[in-house]
Design an enzyme around this catalytic site. Structure first.
Site, short mmCIF file in Angstrom:
data_model
loop_
_atom_site.label_atom_id
_atom_site.label_comp_id
_atom_site.label_asym_id
_atom_site.label_seq_id
_atom_site.Cartn_x
_atom_site.Cartn_y
_atom_site.Cartn_z
N TYR A 167 -11.60 35.87 -15.23
CA TYR A 167 -10.51 36.18 -16.17
C TYR A 167 -10.15 37.66 -16.08
CZ TYR A 167 -14.31 37.82 -19.26
OH TYR A 167 -15.39 38.47 -19.77
N HIS A 189 -22.84 35.25 -20.47
CA HIS A 189 -23.48 36.26 -21.33
C HIS A 189 -24.78 35.69 -21.88
CE1 HIS A 189 -19.94 38.97 -21.65
NE2 HIS A 189 -19.29 37.86 -21.37
N ARG A 231 -12.64 39.92 -14.01
CA ARG A 231 -14.09 39.72 -14.14
C ARG A 231 -14.51 38.50 -13.32
NH1 ARG A 231 -17.95 40.97 -17.68
NH2 ARG A 231 -18.72 41.50 -15.63
N TYR A 259 -12.22 32.23 -23.41
CA TYR A 259 -13.27 32.14 -24.43
C TYR A 259 -12.72 31.49 -25.68
CZ TYR A 259 -16.28 35.43 -21.92
OH TYR A 259 -17.10 36.02 -21.00
N HIS A 261 -19.23 34.70 -14.97
CA HIS A 261 -20.51 35.20 -15.50
C HIS A 261 -20.82 34.49 -16.80
CE1 HIS A 261 -17.38 37.64 -17.45
NE2 HIS A 261 -18.19 37.65 -18.51
FE FE2 Z 1 -17.37 37.87 -20.43
#
Ligand code: FE2
Length: 218
Positions: free
Chosen positions: A139, A152, A147, A100, A150
């Site tokens: 990640y 958000h 995870r 991110y 995906h």
């Molecule tokens: Fe996330």
């Protein structure tokens, strides 16, 4: 409550919300709202000018984002299956390597300067929206938990309960072990996983369709 027409029902079932109907039989009474999910720790905190629908290019840069480019298109509906126009649809996600653009992301995977990471659009008159982005990388959320890919989502519209959720991708092995996704009932999980449509005559990229049902405020 108004019933949905057979035609509308067919369209919704193709978009993956058929499992959401609360009534039995072919004509349903209401759709279940899309399940909420945690915002997570990486909601964007650094202002950026470019938040348009195309996350694969950043204003003022010549390059394009690394990774597999995809289209995410969907609808925002109310519980009667009617479109919700002019709803704000915000997305943020990891880049193709699972990183991110957030100052507290501990992942050592590299940032991609050509990946926008964050976008805000409005639904059109038909309640539809569209993003061009990259398939997000998986990640580590902890030493024992990866995870799955995906995106958000945060969806807001006056008169409706604001929804924060996460959209997942079909056929991802990590979906089976994700602690958040598996905390949901099977029927809820179905509503959180997009449907894949292959490239078409007019669209060279894979398309992921996602229908979001907002709850009206009482
Ligand atoms: Fe996330």
């Amino acid at each position: 409550m108004k019933s949905l027409s057979r035609r509308k029902l067919l369209k919704l079932s193709m978009m993956g919300v058929a499992g959401a109907f609360t009534a039995e039989g072919s004509l349903a009474k209401a759709l279940l709202p899309t399940p909420p999910e945690t915002e997570g720790p990486f909601y964007p905190v650094t202002p950026q000018d470019d938040k348009d629908f195309d996350l694969t290019q950043v204003q003022g840069r010549d390059g394009v984002a690394e990774g597999k480019h995809i289209i995410v298109k969907g609808s925002v509906l109310d519980s009667q299956g009617q479109p919700v126009p002019h709803a704000t649809v915000e997305i943020w996600q990891a880049n193709a390597k699972g990183r991110y653009r957030h100052p507290r992301d501990p992942n050592s995977a590299p940032l991609d300067p050509n990946f926008q990471g964050w976008a805000i659009v409005l639904t059109d008159e038909q309640g539809e929206f569209r993003f061009k982005t990259v398939m997000p990388g998986a990640y580590p959320a902890s030493e024992t938990w990866m995870r799955p890919p995906h995106i958000h989502f945060k969806i807001a519209k006056k008169g409706y309960v604001e929804l924060t959720t996460q959209m997942y991708f079909p056929d991802e092995a990590l979906n089976e072990t994700d602690l958040l996704l598996n905390d949901k009932k099977p029927s809820e999980r179905l509503l959180m996983i997009a449907r894949k449509r292959g490239p078409s005559a007019t669209e060279a990229l894979d398309i992921y369709e996602y229908a979001i049902v907002l709850e009206q405020k009482s």
